[in-house]
Structure formats: structure tokens, C-alpha cells
Design a protein around this motif. Sequence first.
Motif, PDB file in Angstrom:
ATOM      1  N   ALA A 260       0.895  -1.312   0.210  1.00 36.50           N
ATOM      2  CA  ALA A 260      -0.413  -0.297  -0.170  1.00 36.50           C
ATOM      3  C   ALA A 260       0.497   1.510  -0.344  1.00 36.50           C
ATOM      4  N   LEU A 261       0.435   2.181  -1.000  1.00 40.27           N
ATOM      5  CA  LEU A 261       1.565   3.124  -0.525  1.00 40.27           C
ATOM      6  C   LEU A 261       1.800   4.060   0.169  1.00 40.27           C
ATOM      7  N   SER A 262       0.622   4.440   1.117  1.00 40.54           N
ATOM      8  CA  SER A 262       0.370   5.132   2.191  1.00 40.54           C
ATOM      9  C   SER A 262       1.234   4.649   3.371  1.00 40.54           C
ATOM     10  N   TYR A 263       2.603   4.180   2.835  1.00 39.29           N
ATOM     11  CA  TYR A 263       3.535   3.609   4.023  1.00 39.29           C
ATOM     12  C   TYR A 263       4.559   4.699   4.254  1.00 39.29           C
ATOM     13  N   LYS A 264       4.377   4.727   5.403  1.00 33.47           N
ATOM     14  CA  LYS A 264       5.579   5.753   6.000  1.00 33.47           C
ATOM     15  C   LYS A 264       6.963   6.151   6.518  1.00 33.47           C
ATOM     16  N   ASN A 265       7.896   4.757   5.837  1.00 37.08           N
ATOM     17  CA  ASN A 265       9.462   4.755   5.766  1.00 37.08           C
ATOM     18  C   ASN A 265       9.670   4.864   4.263  1.00 37.08           C
ATOM     19  N   PRO A 266      10.588   6.364   4.634  1.00 36.32           N
ATOM     20  CA  PRO A 266      10.881   6.732   3.242  1.00 36.32           C
ATOM     21  C   PRO A 266      11.670   5.679   3.051  1.00 36.32           C
ATOM     22  N   HIS A 267      12.701   4.813   3.946  1.00 35.69           N
ATOM     23  CA  HIS A 267      13.573   3.857   3.834  1.00 35.69           C
ATOM     24  C   HIS A 267      12.831   2.726   2.816  1.00 35.69           C
ATOM     25  N   LEU A 268      11.831   2.555   2.821  1.00 31.62           N
ATOM     26  CA  LEU A 268      11.390   1.420   2.200  1.00 31.62           C
ATOM     27  C   LEU A 268      11.152   0.971   0.390  1.00 31.62           C
ATOM     28  N   SER A 269      11.541   0.208   0.480  1.00 35.20           N
ATOM     29  CA  SER A 269      11.439  -0.543  -1.809  1.00 35.20           C
ATOM     30  C   SER A 269      11.258  -1.046  -1.370  1.00 35.20           C
ATOM     31  N   PRO A 270       9.696  -1.276  -2.072  1.00 39.45           N
ATOM     32  CA  PRO A 270       8.802  -2.151  -2.226  1.00 39.45           C
ATOM     33  C   PRO A 270       9.452  -3.235  -3.382  1.00 39.45           C
ATOM     34  N   PHE A 271      10.118  -2.886  -4.113  1.00 39.47           N
ATOM     35  CA  PHE A 271      10.696  -3.991  -5.232  1.00 39.47           C
ATOM     36  C   PHE A 271      11.605  -5.440  -4.342  1.00 39.47           C
ATOM     37  N   ASP A 272      12.332  -4.442  -3.268  1.00 41.12           N
ATOM     38  CA  ASP A 272      12.951  -5.098  -2.328  1.00 41.12           C
ATOM     39  C   ASP A 272      12.245  -5.991  -1.753  1.00 41.12           C
ATOM     40  N   GLU A 273      11.296  -5.046  -0.721  1.00 37.05           N
ATOM     41  CA  GLU A 273      10.488  -6.299  -0.356  1.00 37.05           C
ATOM     42  C   GLU A 273       9.610  -7.988  -0.424  1.00 37.05           C
ATOM     43  N   MET A 274       9.331  -7.352  -2.332  1.00 34.21           N
ATOM     44  CA  MET A 274       9.076  -8.600  -3.548  1.00 34.21           C
ATOM     45  C   MET A 274      10.407  -9.226  -2.600  1.00 34.21           C
ATOM     46  N   GLN A 275      11.436  -8.996  -3.702  1.00 34.07           N
ATOM     47  CA  GLN A 275      12.307 -10.147  -3.603  1.00 34.07           C
ATOM     48  C   GLN A 275      12.740 -10.282  -2.415  1.00 34.07           C
ATOM     49  N   ARG A 276      12.473  -9.847  -1.023  1.00 30.96           N
ATOM     50  CA  ARG A 276      12.716 -10.575   0.132  1.00 30.96           C
ATOM     51  C   ARG A 276      11.562 -11.386   0.087  1.00 30.96           C
ATOM     52  N   TYR A 277      10.338 -11.419  -0.436  1.00 29.10           N
ATOM     53  CA  TYR A 277       9.561 -12.674   0.342  1.00 29.10           C
ATOM     54  C   TYR A 277       8.891 -13.280   0.037  1.00 29.10           C
ATOM     55  N   LYS A 278       9.846 -13.131  -1.667  1.00 24.27           N
ATOM     56  CA  LYS A 278      10.528 -14.889  -2.311  1.00 24.27           C
ATOM     57  C   LYS A 278      11.490 -15.805  -1.543  1.00 24.27           C
ATOM     58  N   GLN A 279      11.726 -14.876  -0.918  1.00 22.33           N
ATOM     59  CA  GLN A 279      13.016 -16.137  -0.114  1.00 22.33           C
ATOM     60  C   GLN A 279      11.961 -16.571   1.340  1.00 22.33           C
ATOM     61  N   HIS A 280      10.763 -16.260   0.892  1.00 23.41           N
ATOM     62  CA  HIS A 280       9.975 -17.354   3.079  1.00 23.41           C
ATOM     63  C   HIS A 280      10.124 -18.390   2.625  1.00 23.41           C
ATOM     64  N   PRO A 281      10.608 -19.325   3.668  1.00 23.37           N
ATOM     65  CA  PRO A 281      10.765 -20.801   3.735  1.00 23.37           C
ATOM     66  C   PRO A 281       9.707 -21.585   2.877  1.00 23.37           C
ATOM     67  N   ALA A 282       8.503 -20.796   3.573  1.00 20.54           N
ATOM     68  CA  ALA A 282       7.434 -21.345   2.292  1.00 20.54           C
ATOM     69  C   ALA A 282       7.188 -21.380   1.009  1.00 20.54           C
ATOM     70  N   ILE A 283       7.928 -20.309   0.273  1.00 18.46           N
ATOM     71  CA  ILE A 283       8.276 -19.696  -0.395  1.00 18.46           C
ATOM     72  C   ILE A 283       8.987 -20.109  -1.905  1.00 18.46           C
ATOM     73  N   ARG A 284      10.428 -20.108  -1.219  1.00 14.69           N
ATOM     74  CA  ARG A 284      11.453 -20.332  -1.861  1.00 14.69           C
ATOM     75  C   ARG A 284      10.952 -21.846  -2.642  1.00 14.69           C
ATOM     76  N   PRO A 285      11.136 -22.711  -1.525  1.00 12.86           N
ATOM     77  CA  PRO A 285      10.889 -24.281  -2.431  1.00 12.86           C
ATOM     78  C   PRO A 285       9.883 -24.419  -3.857  1.00 12.86           C
ATOM     79  N   LEU A 286       8.944 -23.510  -3.806  1.00 18.99           N
ATOM     80  CA  LEU A 286       8.498 -23.837  -4.967  1.00 18.99           C
ATOM     81  C   LEU A 286       9.310 -23.084  -6.231  1.00 18.99           C
ATOM     82  N   LEU A 287      10.060 -22.086  -6.532  1.00 22.68           N
ATOM     83  CA  LEU A 287      10.424 -21.459  -7.030  1.00 22.68           C
ATOM     84  C   LEU A 287      11.780 -22.076  -7.366  1.00 22.68           C
TER      85      LEU A 287
END
Length: 544
Positions: A260-287
Motif C-alpha cells: 500500500a502506498l500509504s507506507y510511512k518509512n521513506p527507506h522502504l522499497s516495494p521492489f526489495d520487499e518483493m525480492q525478500r518475500y520470495k525468500q520465505h521458507p514457505a515460498i522459496r522451495p516452489l521457485l
Amino acid sequence: MEYDVVIVGAGPAGLSAAIRLKQLANEAGRELSVCILEKGSEVGAHILSGAVIDPRSLDELLPEWREDSSCLLNRVPVTSNHHWVLTKTKKFNLPHLMMPSFLDNKGTFTGSLANLCRWLAGKAEELGVEIFPGFPAAEVLYHDDGSVKGVATGAMGIARDGHHKGDYQPGMELHARYTFFAEGARGSLTKQLKKQFDLEAECQPQVYGIGIKELWDVDPAKHEPGKVIHTQGWPLDDAWGGGWIYHQDNNQVSIGFVVALSYKNPHLSPFDEMQRYKQHPAIRPLLEGGRRVSYGARAINEGGWQSIPKLAFPGGALIGCSAGFVNVPRIKGTHTAMKSGMLAAEAAFAAIGADRRGDVLADYEPSVRNGWVGEELRKVKNAEPAVAKFGATIGTILAGTDMWLRHLGVNLPIEMKHHPDHETLWRRDIAPKIDYPRPDGVISFDKLSSVFLSNTNHEEDQPVHLQLKDPTIPTRVNLPEYDGPEQRYCPAGVYEYVLEGGAPKLQINAQNCVHCKTCDIKDPCQNINWVTPEGGGGPNYPNM
């Protein structure tokens, strides 16, 4: 060029409107001229969605679609639904019975919205609709009385310094009795029309999310066609959003993440959140063992019911995501967008039949608000603002309670408000830094290699289509106060600060732009104005 109806945008809403107009004309035995302008190089080139599609409007518009082998949508019906709540290392399944039945995916299909639009374009052309891809509408034209006269396409062959190159072609004017604007979220002309006709005087401001999507070829042994997973929780902290994983056709998985683009932290990167998301132990094995084949990003309307502006104005109407009909809890907007286009078409056809032109299509707005589109959106109107105000945990509980009560017929007299996304950023000195891991090149990647997969291309020697109203603001305000957030909220590496003569300067790599519109929305000073580039420029999404 004169038409009865001109439509800006060959997305699901614009195409549905065109098809419905021609159907009505054929039923009445009348001639009706309809054309669509599409800024992408082809229909579907700029269309990006998850996508799980509710076929309700498609069933109304083209009931025979299920028997048409050329329509790829019916290949993968949704077979199972899962909702995961993620922590950093674990996942918890949220029982589907906890959700109101109107959030169910029963009867829906997962596949490529871009391909569905390509199929709809074929149906429209069979009916006689003229479609012009590679011709962005760059200007709204008005009659002397202030009503919309039509649109003009952008000129081509203008160099960056403004001179006309050898292949220069001026734009062309398209005049119409009525003009429909189906530009998608944060349309450049729609933004002007909202101001011109004060269309948002009685509604809440529109708010948005940024959706980042990848398409993966996965190991067939791991593929479960029709399996749909939605997630919430990790990796987001103060921001809210979530991910999706859709098992589609041909051993492909659509995986994406929305912030959501209502986020507050100016250091947040939606792109990098997506890349980090894929590393979750429940998701990475699928990829693992798979291959990433496409990438894209797009802003999403999240304001819902209370952010829908006035829809009709003299000579025109807003349809689809230009107006904002996304059902946020369902994560669906195709069916509502299509229905809005169909209803606008019916209103325009009646007006043209009465030999009217350039007036307000007064029947259109009530048909949206009082029909099933309005009914569906009213049930979920407090879901997004509840989570935005109270956070993921408490907000989800409150949103769920509100939706359950409305589902049971208890309509509480509560309508929560929105706040513009550009007003929410904290200063850099009070916001915690976020340490994003370096991409591993296997599951996570950098921006430039991602943009390469979007097939994005712009003519480099053309005026920059990302315009700064005040060129001093980036280094005078954004960098010192917010640590230059445009470097991070852009998912395509368009904005970067470089040193020039020992001083920082904002460099705009406009050729990387995937037309997501995030910069136009999130810039804290509203200093960036996104306008259409030269025709055909931008991404060329295959199967997205």
C-alpha cells in the motif's frame, strides 16, 4: 477523425464498452462508429494483473466465451484457496470459513489478463470497432461550452531538445459525441478531467498500492493448476500489503507482492520487499529449480467505494480503473471494470439514439452505484481504511468484523476516510533504515535485470515523459528530508541521485519506465507529473 464514441485505453473496461456499443447497434440495426486508442505497442502490452478473474461480466457480455477455444481464460479454473499469515520463518493457514462467502474464489479462473484483453480485442474488431495501438491519447479536447470534444494523440518524432526529427508526425484529433476514459489507475488525462470538472468534490481521495509481479516456469512436480494462495504479514512492518501465488497454465506460477502506498518509512522499497518475500521458507522451495520469465509493476486503486468520483461529465465518462472499482479484499477489479464499461455503453447508446451529443450521461452513474457493482463495493468499503489506520493485525480483525456484519445484513453507519498517499512519509531522521539483502541471482534479483524481462523500450531521443514541476525540489526537499524516496518507490530504477560537480543531482532514466505511475502518486511534494511518452513506448508484457 469523427466517431460516435472514442475510448481511451484497450483494457478490459474499454474493450467491454466498445463491444457492448456494437452489440446494441447491431441489435437495433443501426450504424455506430467506435474507436479505441491504446498507448501500448499492441493490445495487452501494458496490461498487468495477478490475475484471478471473476467471469460475471464476461458471462453477461459474451456468454459463449466458455465454448470458444481461442479464449485461454477457461483453461485453469481455481481449484483451491489458501490464505497464509507469514512470520519471518513460518506460515499459518487462515481457515477459509473465517471469511464471508463473497470473498470466495468459487467459479473464478486464473490466467493472463493481457491475453484476455487480446481476445476481447479480436471480438471487438469482428464487430467493427477500430483499434489503434501505439497511439496514446495525450490531450483532452473541449468545445467552446467546456464539454469534452474528444482527444488528440501525441506527436511523434520530437527530439529531447524539442526540435522535429526527420520522421516527425503531428498528433491527430479524434472527435466524438462521447469520449470514454479507460486509462487504468492514475490515468494522465483522467487526472486532468478530475480537476477540470471537480469530479472528486464529494468523495474521498483515491489511494493506491504498487503491485510487483513475476511469472515463473516452475518444476512440473511442484505445479498444481488452479491453486490460489494469498498471504499477509512478513516481510512488511509499518506498511501493509500482501502477496499472491497463482498456479496457472503450462507449469507457470504468477507470484507477486502489493505494498500500500500509504507506507510511512521513506527507506522502504516495494521492489526489495518483493525480492525478500520470495525468500520465505514457505515460498522459496516452489521457485527453486524454476526460471523467472517475466517481470512488471503497476499501481492499483485501493480506495474502493468512498473514493469513486463523479463518473459522468459533459461529453464523457470515466470507466474501469480510471474511476477505481477494485474490490480490495477480493483482490479483483476486472469484472467491475468491465461492467462499468458496459453500463457506460448502454447510457451512451441511448443518448446517441436520442440524437444527443456532448451532454452528461445521467443514466450511467446511478446504474453503477445502484447495481451489483455498487452493492459489491459497499460491503467491503471499510476494509482498506481499517487496515491502513489500525495496522495489519487489529485492522484485519476490524475489517473482517465489518465485512461479516454487512454480509449478514447489518449495515453499520460507518464510512472510514482515506488520506492521500503522498502525505504519509516520515522524515528520514525519524524512520528506521531497512537493511535489504543483496539479490542472489537465483530467487531474488536486481531492478535492471528485472526491467529487461519486462521488454521495456522507449525511443531515447524524445522529451522526458516524467516531468518535474520544480527541478529544484528533488535536491532541495526530497533528498535532505526523505532520503530521496523516488530511488526506492520506483520499481524500475528510473530515478537515481548522482554527483555532478560534487553536488547531488536527480537523474531520470525515463527509458526504464514501466508505466506503473507510482512516482506520480507517492512523490511527497507531488512534483512529478507522468505524461504519455511517444507512441508504443513502455513495457511489452507477454502472458502477464
